[in-house]
Scaffold this motif. Sequence first.
Motif, mmCIF file in Angstrom:
data_model
loop_
_atom_site.group_PDB
_atom_site.id
_atom_site.type_symbol
_atom_site.label_atom_id
_atom_site.label_comp_id
_atom_site.label_asym_id
_atom_site.label_seq_id
_atom_site.Cartn_x
_atom_site.Cartn_y
_atom_site.Cartn_z
ATOM 1 N N GLU A 1 0.496 -1.437 0.102
ATOM 2 C CA GLU A 1 -0.332 0.032 -0.188
ATOM 3 C C GLU A 1 0.989 1.072 -0.009
ATOM 4 N N VAL A 2 2.007 1.034 0.321
ATOM 5 C CA VAL A 2 3.360 2.723 0.842
ATOM 6 C C VAL A 2 3.937 2.035 -0.673
ATOM 7 N N ASP A 3 4.880 0.472 -0.632
ATOM 8 C CA ASP A 3 5.684 0.529 -1.809
ATOM 9 C C ASP A 3 5.558 -0.491 -2.436
ATOM 10 N N PRO A 4 4.378 -0.200 -3.767
ATOM 11 C CA PRO A 4 3.898 -0.974 -4.894
ATOM 12 C C PRO A 4 5.152 -2.292 -4.467
ATOM 13 N N TRP A 5 6.195 -2.167 -4.759
ATOM 14 C CA TRP A 5 7.304 -2.968 -5.155
ATOM 15 C C TRP A 5 7.732 -4.393 -4.039
ATOM 16 N N THR A 6 6.715 -4.094 -3.348
ATOM 17 C CA THR A 6 6.406 -5.644 -2.119
ATOM 18 C C THR A 6 5.768 -5.993 -2.581
ATOM 19 N N LEU A 7 4.823 -6.023 -3.546
ATOM 20 C CA LEU A 7 4.075 -6.604 -4.409
ATOM 21 C C LEU A 7 4.536 -7.653 -4.598
ATOM 22 N N ALA A 8 5.654 -6.919 -5.734
ATOM 23 C CA ALA A 8 6.530 -7.927 -6.808
ATOM 24 C C ALA A 8 7.477 -9.233 -6.560
ATOM 25 N N LEU A 9 7.969 -8.528 -4.656
ATOM 26 C CA LEU A 9 8.329 -9.526 -4.345
ATOM 27 C C LEU A 9 7.238 -10.741 -4.052
ATOM 28 N N ALA A 10 5.843 -10.658 -3.488
ATOM 29 C CA ALA A 10 5.261 -11.654 -3.198
ATOM 30 C C ALA A 10 4.289 -12.573 -4.302
ATOM 31 N N GLY A 11 4.605 -12.058 -5.935
ATOM 32 C CA GLY A 11 4.570 -12.424 -6.540
ATOM 33 C C GLY A 11 5.536 -13.609 -6.796
ATOM 34 N N LEU A 12 6.710 -12.668 -7.044
ATOM 35 C CA LEU A 12 7.789 -13.661 -7.210
ATOM 36 C C LEU A 12 7.389 -15.351 -6.735
ATOM 37 N N THR A 13 7.287 -14.768 -5.427
ATOM 38 C CA THR A 13 7.418 -15.821 -4.207
ATOM 39 C C THR A 13 6.295 -16.676 -4.366
ATOM 40 N N VAL A 14 4.660 -16.256 -4.938
ATOM 41 C CA VAL A 14 3.766 -17.104 -4.678
ATOM 42 C C VAL A 14 4.381 -17.858 -6.578
ATOM 43 N N LEU A 15 4.733 -17.187 -8.015
ATOM 44 C CA LEU A 15 4.604 -18.122 -8.501
ATOM 45 C C LEU A 15 6.087 -19.486 -7.942
ATOM 46 N N GLY A 16 7.330 -19.000 -7.483
ATOM 47 C CA GLY A 16 7.783 -20.054 -6.934
ATOM 48 C C GLY A 16 7.052 -21.146 -6.203
ATOM 49 N N LEU A 17 6.409 -20.769 -5.129
ATOM 50 C CA LEU A 17 5.003 -21.612 -3.814
ATOM 51 C C LEU A 17 5.166 -22.905 -5.409
ATOM 52 N N LEU A 18 3.945 -21.673 -5.882
ATOM 53 C CA LEU A 18 2.775 -23.030 -7.159
ATOM 54 C C LEU A 18 4.021 -23.583 -7.998
ATOM 55 N N ALA A 19 4.760 -23.605 -8.687
ATOM 56 C CA ALA A 19 5.638 -24.386 -9.262
ATOM 57 C C ALA A 19 5.727 -25.193 -9.269
ATOM 58 N N ALA A 20 6.427 -25.016 -7.626
ATOM 59 C CA ALA A 20 7.563 -26.383 -6.778
ATOM 60 C C ALA A 20 5.958 -27.220 -6.207
ATOM 61 N N ALA A 21 5.219 -26.579 -6.272
ATOM 62 C CA ALA A 21 4.202 -27.219 -5.599
ATOM 63 C C ALA A 21 3.822 -28.321 -7.319
ATOM 64 N N LEU A 22 3.077 -27.432 -7.801
ATOM 65 C CA LEU A 22 2.767 -28.254 -9.125
ATOM 66 C C LEU A 22 3.814 -29.075 -9.837
ATOM 67 N N ALA A 23 5.578 -29.141 -9.596
ATOM 68 C CA ALA A 23 6.049 -29.842 -9.956
ATOM 69 C C ALA A 23 6.158 -31.276 -8.758
ATOM 70 N N ALA A 24 5.799 -30.943 -8.181
ATOM 71 C CA ALA A 24 5.953 -32.110 -6.940
ATOM 72 C C ALA A 24 4.728 -33.600 -6.523
ATOM 73 N N VAL A 25 3.320 -32.769 -7.937
ATOM 74 C CA VAL A 25 2.915 -33.024 -7.814
ATOM 75 C C VAL A 25 2.920 -35.144 -7.973
ATOM 76 N N PRO A 26 3.766 -35.594 -9.236
ATOM 77 C CA PRO A 26 4.239 -36.380 -9.607
ATOM 78 C C PRO A 26 4.608 -37.225 -8.435
ATOM 79 N N LEU A 27 5.566 -36.629 -7.391
ATOM 80 C CA LEU A 27 6.016 -36.997 -6.878
ATOM 81 C C LEU A 27 5.298 -38.132 -6.031
ATOM 82 N N LEU A 28 4.055 -37.727 -5.216
ATOM 83 C CA LEU A 28 2.882 -38.336 -4.365
ATOM 84 C C LEU A 28 2.204 -39.914 -4.669
ATOM 85 N N ARG A 29 2.763 -40.017 -5.836
ATOM 86 C CA ARG A 29 2.193 -40.985 -6.429
ATOM 87 C C ARG A 29 3.810 -42.425 -6.990
ATOM 88 N N ALA A 30 4.790 -41.621 -6.750
ATOM 89 C CA ALA A 30 6.208 -42.176 -7.040
ATOM 90 C C ALA A 30 7.109 -42.712 -5.876
#
Lengths: 549, 290
Positions: free
Chosen positions: A372-401
């Motif tokens: 709300e004060v420093d909009p760039w922190t939203l970019a940090l949150a965005g980068l982080t959540v992209l990494g989180l979701l990509a790692a989560a989806l990449a780990a999906v095939p692990l469950l059956r292995a």
Amino acid sequence: MMFAGDTLVQAAALGPAAAGVVWLLLSPWPVARRIGGGLLALAAHVAAWAVLWRLYSGEAVSWRGLEPDLLRASIVAFAQIGILLAATRAERLPSAGAAGAMIALGVATSAMTYGAYATGLVTLALLVPVTTLAAAAAGLTGSGRRDLGGIAGLAAADVLVVAGLSMVLARTGSTVLGPAGGHDLGTWVLLLGAAAKAGAIPGIGTWRLAATGGPGAPVAAVIRGQGIALLVVAGPGIAGVEGSVPVAAGAALLAFACGAAGLRAARASGALSAVTGVGACIPFLALGLGGAVGFRAFLTAAPAFLLAAGAAFAVAWAQDPPLAEPSRPPRGGRWLGAATLAVAGASLVGLPPGGGFPGTWLALDLAAVRAEVDPWTLALAGLTVLGLLAAALAAVPLLRAVRPKRLPAALAALVAGALLYMGAAPVRLGIGWFIRIERAGAVPELLPASGAPGLPGVPGGQLLTALVPAAAIVLLVVLLGRGLRGSGTDGFAPLIVRREPRGLLRRAAELRAEAERLFLGVGLAMLLEIGVIFGLVRLVLLGAHQGFL
Amino acid sequence: MAIFLALLLTLVLGALADVATGGVRRLFRTPGPWWRGVARAWSDARLLVRDRDRASVLEAAGAGAALVGATLAAAAAAGLLPSSAAFLYLALALAATGGHVAASTSPVEAGEGRAARARFLAILAEPAFVLALGVAFLRWRASDLEAIRGAHEVLGPGYRVGPGMAAAGLVLAALALVAAGALRQAPEPGEEAGSEGGPALLVTLCRWSLAGATALTAAALLAGRGLGPAAADWPLRAEAAPLLGLAAAGAVVAGLARAGLFALPERRRWLAAPATLVLALAALILVAAA
């Protein structure tokens, strides 16, 4: 009191090494080594919790130069749970590998605990390379050169940590670890080393070590604990809780890189390292964002990370076809392993109701509020959540292995249960602990009127209420089908099927294989460790001027 | 009861999205009726009961996680739960990941390929989804739906609150959110033998719940006077109508986006992700310029 404080500190710090030695001495007799080594390891672990409890009760606990504070004692206790889980896997390796892994685990755990309890900067620095050397020694007892993966990166991390500590000593002029106010080059270098040790840097250090199938890999659990302990030293220990833009930005970029690396993972071990790596970035992000809320997010995220990383390793390590253990466990064990991995994975990527959810939520919410004060922190949150979701989806095939053995799966399932409780009721579980650590760390008080986010994001009761209708629908489908079927599918299927490298990429792959064949990584690690020894000698001499000796 | 209703709402909205997809595909002369999405779910349920085409543990657990995520997101969008941007995102991420877990153990090989392609598309669409969600919150300089609801309460629905560029940016962001959300879904069940019954039914429920929860979130950002605990009890009160109407429109947009995806050749479907990203970037430019 049954035991004096100094006895407990000694037992917690030296007990793991003793357990490793006893295991090695009794190694020809499987039952005896499990009873002897296991009991000693458990005793040392109980001692670590007893130290934590004494500190929680307000007692001072010390022995010689070891005088842990509540935060570092807690990190040790949580890390040791992950290490014990890793030991259940290491113990079942082929004989030479098991011996190497178990003694390395014991020695490295003692070094990690001793360093985390130490109040002296020089003592801490002297113990930093021990974990790397232990991992290298364990790797050498394995069957292939690939078992030594990540050692050069870990040696480079040792160089960074020792260099960072030297800079801090030069700036503060004191060999006693204590708040020096704010981040500087020394703390940044120290944090970079800590990130490599925590497994947050893709393809380097602990990331690569944990992805090998050899006896050095279980030591990764210890090195992750050491990484988080170093984060505590560099963050709240030295720099305070002011926060740092470069640290937050670095953590967000690393989280994104971990997710991207997860997408490229061709094997189960790569996906496991990615999901663990992205989880390691959250405590760094929380401390980088700083302030009372960032520190609270760190306190919530760090223990959950250590537990989840341990549980995930226990059930999902060495599941690639050439590395997998030969016998197939019963179906129940597989499902227990998959469920445990699902909870641990959800915790690592911060999804509800895993244990990592409250900390991740709080860190991301803090970034969003700051936006709300420093909009760039939203970019940090965005980068982080992209990494989180990509790692989560990449780990999906692990469950059956996953094909874990019963004991590691059962123990890891208990930890997964604890993670669910941590995710559902973080405040009920940790409020006393939060307040004591925050008071000791002189964290600024937050006025409710400031509008800062606070825990819990969602009360546990409401989380439970949301579970009921979802479970009811799934149960209805199960009942209509009158039961469940077997999976029918097996193995890890990568998200992106990579083509055979051509041209320059092929040449690079050949060069890498040649470097592995000639042990160039180990040679480089040796050179770097010689550099570390020079750095340590210099640090001891500098410390001597400040009264260290 | 209110939270249970939120889950039912997401499923109904998701079914509506499937009907919209079927309708558009029928317009372009794709074989099959326009209600094929819903009819397929019914036939899967019949096969589940009659032939015991059962789901595996992983499919059941994945579907459970997806439904929990969708319930949390829908309840937050409706004002029944605390609703910060981070919480909304994590709940929607759980809904998406759970759906992909449920689809990952397909009993047939073709299903596995579809699941892997859907996961890849979901990852490609994620930047657009995150950006669109961020822009919608940035429009109100808020990180919490509660604050946005307050603004709507005082100023009126978001699409009417000026300046015009900001309102247009918000609408574009909502559209991009719903369209990118449609690309994050688990794959539709195939036609080949073996990909029917319980597993297909669970994956369909995951898709519906995610589409519905995303539509409800977009509607809350546009005109987010929440249902509130009292208004959300059955029968729904009149004050819920604008939110539900917008959510239904959002579901139709999601269905259209899905139909657009199917109109592309299999090897070109990844192009849908950059298209939604362009939409989200346009929304960002409008909101930032206003």
